[in-house]
Each structure stands twice: as structure tokens, then as C-alpha cells.
Write a protein that holds these residues in place. Sequence first.
Motif, mmCIF file in Angstrom:
data_model
loop_
_atom_site.group_PDB
_atom_site.id
_atom_site.type_symbol
_atom_site.label_atom_id
_atom_site.label_comp_id
_atom_site.label_asym_id
_atom_site.label_seq_id
_atom_site.Cartn_x
_atom_site.Cartn_y
_atom_site.Cartn_z
ATOM 1 N N VAL A 85 0.834 -1.200 0.000
ATOM 2 C CA VAL A 85 0.000 0.000 0.000
ATOM 3 C C VAL A 85 0.873 1.256 0.000
ATOM 4 C CG1 VAL A 85 -1.642 1.347 1.382
ATOM 5 C CG2 VAL A 85 -2.011 -1.101 1.034
ATOM 6 N N LEU A 86 1.888 1.273 0.849
ATOM 7 C CA LEU A 86 2.768 2.444 0.917
ATOM 8 C C LEU A 86 3.564 2.653 -0.371
ATOM 9 C CD1 LEU A 86 3.993 2.155 4.615
ATOM 10 C CD2 LEU A 86 2.374 3.813 3.661
ATOM 11 N N VAL A 87 3.983 1.573 -1.007
ATOM 12 C CA VAL A 87 4.693 1.672 -2.285
ATOM 13 C C VAL A 87 3.771 2.292 -3.339
ATOM 14 C CG1 VAL A 87 5.547 0.273 -4.230
ATOM 15 C CG2 VAL A 87 6.426 -0.135 -1.934
ATOM 16 N N LEU A 88 2.527 1.828 -3.377
ATOM 17 C CA LEU A 88 1.574 2.383 -4.347
ATOM 18 C C LEU A 88 1.305 3.860 -4.100
ATOM 19 C CD1 LEU A 88 -0.991 -0.542 -4.632
ATOM 20 C CD2 LEU A 88 0.563 0.286 -6.411
ATOM 21 N N ILE A 89 1.114 4.223 -2.838
ATOM 22 C CA ILE A 89 0.863 5.630 -2.500
ATOM 23 C C ILE A 89 2.067 6.491 -2.876
ATOM 24 C CG2 ILE A 89 0.534 7.253 -0.587
ATOM 25 C CD1 ILE A 89 -1.175 5.024 0.763
ATOM 26 N N ALA A 90 3.263 6.039 -2.497
ATOM 27 C CA ALA A 90 4.480 6.812 -2.794
ATOM 28 C C ALA A 90 4.661 6.978 -4.300
ATOM 29 C CB ALA A 90 5.704 6.140 -2.175
ATOM 30 N N GLY A 91 4.422 5.923 -5.051
ATOM 31 C CA GLY A 91 4.562 5.997 -6.501
ATOM 32 C C GLY A 91 3.533 6.915 -7.135
ATOM 33 N N PHE A 92 2.373 6.993 -6.533
ATOM 34 C CA PHE A 92 1.331 7.888 -7.027
ATOM 35 C C PHE A 92 1.666 9.343 -6.728
ATOM 36 C CE2 PHE A 92 -2.710 10.168 -6.395
ATOM 37 C CZ PHE A 92 -3.270 9.986 -7.660
ATOM 38 N N PRO A 123 17.167 -6.012 -18.868
ATOM 39 C CA PRO A 123 15.903 -5.508 -19.403
ATOM 40 C C PRO A 123 14.968 -5.042 -18.279
ATOM 41 C CG PRO A 123 16.465 -7.612 -20.406
ATOM 42 C CD PRO A 123 17.437 -7.389 -19.284
ATOM 43 N N HIS A 124 14.441 -3.839 -18.442
ATOM 44 C CA HIS A 124 13.553 -3.285 -17.426
ATOM 45 C C HIS A 124 12.585 -2.324 -18.073
ATOM 46 C CE1 HIS A 124 12.119 -1.769 -13.631
ATOM 47 N NE2 HIS A 124 12.853 -2.672 -13.019
ATOM 48 N N SER A 125 11.375 -2.279 -17.560
ATOM 49 C CA SER A 125 10.385 -1.347 -18.102
ATOM 50 C C SER A 125 10.769 0.084 -17.738
ATOM 51 C CB SER A 125 8.991 -1.673 -17.560
ATOM 52 O OG SER A 125 8.977 -1.526 -16.159
ATOM 53 N N ALA A 126 10.288 1.017 -18.511
ATOM 54 C CA ALA A 126 10.615 2.437 -18.312
ATOM 55 C C ALA A 126 9.558 3.129 -17.452
ATOM 56 C CB ALA A 126 10.747 3.126 -19.658
ATOM 57 N N ASP A 127 8.951 2.405 -16.538
ATOM 58 C CA ASP A 127 7.918 2.976 -15.674
ATOM 59 C C ASP A 127 8.522 3.805 -14.545
ATOM 60 O OD1 ASP A 127 9.054 0.862 -14.319
ATOM 61 O OD2 ASP A 127 7.165 0.031 -13.599
ATOM 62 N N ASN A 128 7.687 4.293 -13.650
ATOM 63 C CA ASN A 128 8.122 5.089 -12.509
ATOM 64 C C ASN A 128 9.071 4.261 -11.629
ATOM 65 O OD1 ASN A 128 8.327 7.024 -10.483
ATOM 66 N ND2 ASN A 128 6.321 6.584 -9.619
ATOM 67 N N GLY A 129 10.201 4.820 -11.297
ATOM 68 C CA GLY A 129 11.179 4.106 -10.473
ATOM 69 C C GLY A 129 11.029 4.368 -8.985
ATOM 70 N N PHE A 130 10.104 5.227 -8.607
ATOM 71 C CA PHE A 130 9.955 5.616 -7.204
ATOM 72 C C PHE A 130 8.723 4.986 -6.609
ATOM 73 C CE2 PHE A 130 8.647 8.262 -3.679
ATOM 74 C CZ PHE A 130 9.834 8.529 -3.037
ATOM 75 N N PRO A 131 8.885 4.370 -5.467
ATOM 76 C CA PRO A 131 10.109 3.953 -4.787
ATOM 77 C C PRO A 131 10.560 2.600 -5.337
ATOM 78 C CG PRO A 131 8.236 3.342 -3.455
ATOM 79 C CD PRO A 131 7.688 4.040 -4.680
ATOM 80 N N ILE A 157 12.672 3.374 3.875
ATOM 81 C CA ILE A 157 11.792 4.130 4.782
ATOM 82 C C ILE A 157 10.396 3.511 4.809
ATOM 83 C CG2 ILE A 157 10.616 6.355 5.087
ATOM 84 C CD1 ILE A 157 13.293 7.636 4.053
ATOM 85 N N ILE A 158 9.897 3.142 3.652
ATOM 86 C CA ILE A 158 8.582 2.488 3.582
ATOM 87 C C ILE A 158 8.596 1.192 4.376
ATOM 88 C CG2 ILE A 158 7.093 1.197 1.978
ATOM 89 C CD1 ILE A 158 7.537 3.558 0.005
ATOM 90 N N ALA A 159 9.662 0.420 4.246
ATOM 91 C CA ALA A 159 9.775 -0.836 4.995
ATOM 92 C C ALA A 159 9.773 -0.579 6.500
ATOM 93 C CB ALA A 159 11.048 -1.580 4.583
ATOM 94 N N VAL A 160 10.519 0.427 6.923
ATOM 95 C CA VAL A 160 10.557 0.774 8.353
ATOM 96 C C VAL A 160 9.161 1.151 8.838
ATOM 97 C CG1 VAL A 160 11.407 2.478 10.018
ATOM 98 C CG2 VAL A 160 12.997 1.426 8.395
ATOM 99 N N LEU A 161 8.457 1.972 8.077
ATOM 100 C CA LEU A 161 7.102 2.381 8.467
ATOM 101 C C LEU A 161 6.153 1.191 8.527
ATOM 102 C CD1 LEU A 161 6.753 5.660 6.359
ATOM 103 C CD2 LEU A 161 7.065 5.480 8.845
#
Length: 170
Positions: free
Chosen positions: A48-55, A74-82, A134-138
Amino acid sequence: MDRSIALAAQLLPLVPPAAAVVLWLLLPRPGKIDLGLRAVVAVAATAVLVLIAGFVHQDPRPFVVDPAHPALFPHSADNGFPSDHTAYAAAVALLVMTIRRRLGVVLLVIAVAGGLARVAAHVHHLQDIAAGVIIAVLAVSATTALFTVVHRRRRAAPGHTDTEPASASR
């Protein structure tokens, strides 16, 4: 050297979950139930936190920003954060740290090393890795707090005879 970096970037994030599964298999039944439940909650919270941060924050991957430095795998060119790889690996490492401190520390170092390898492989920036940790810690802190409250309430309930779930040596 590039091949080693690419391999580390792809494989190191798998080490903490693999080690956690082995630890889980070795725990007595009450410890298995407790760790299993905590893992489900912590990983869900991390997701959930990864999705929120990426948004909330967009960060083009390094190979997109600077095509002169292509991704080493090979990697997609999508959002890298986080960095979700770092977030999940660090969350599992921190969760393990709550029952096996030394093993958890080693796994956290491996999770961060995997994140740094992903930076070296040009698929993440350092801020992506830091945000993942940080997300993992939270997520693990919230999960640990939740389970502490639940265990206290269970122990305080009338007629309660169970002991706290078996947590292994630190």
C-alpha cells in the motif's frame, strides 16, 4: 563487471524472503503462526505504501533520463519511485530482525546492497532506494505496534491462558 552488477541487482532482493521462509520452517508452531501473520500484514502495508508513494512522486528511471547509461538488464521504463524490490526485501529483513536480530541485520544489509546494485545497474536512483527502506521501516513498525497491542489485549482478556508466541533468541 556489468553482468555481476545486473545479477546482484536481480538476485539480492530475493535473499531476505528466501531466508525468512527457511526461518519460518524452523520455528515452532506458535512462532510460525505469529511470523506468518506479521509477514502478511507487513507485506500488505508495504504494498500500500509503495503504491501511494509511486502515485505521489514520479521519478523516471536513470536509463530513461540518460540514455547514454542503459539499464544493465531488461527493465520497463515505468516510474522508479520507490524501489519496490528494496521495500519488500527490507520489510522482510526488518520483520526477521524482530525475532532474530543478527540474521535480520544481515538480511537488511543484503536488501540495501541489492538496492545499491539496482542503482549501479541504472534502474533506480538513490532516492528510490532510500524511500524503499523508509517504507519498509514504516510498514514493519506499524505492524509490530499493531501486533503488540493485539497481544496485550489478548493477555489481558479474562480467562486467557496462552503465553506470548514463541519468539526465538536474538
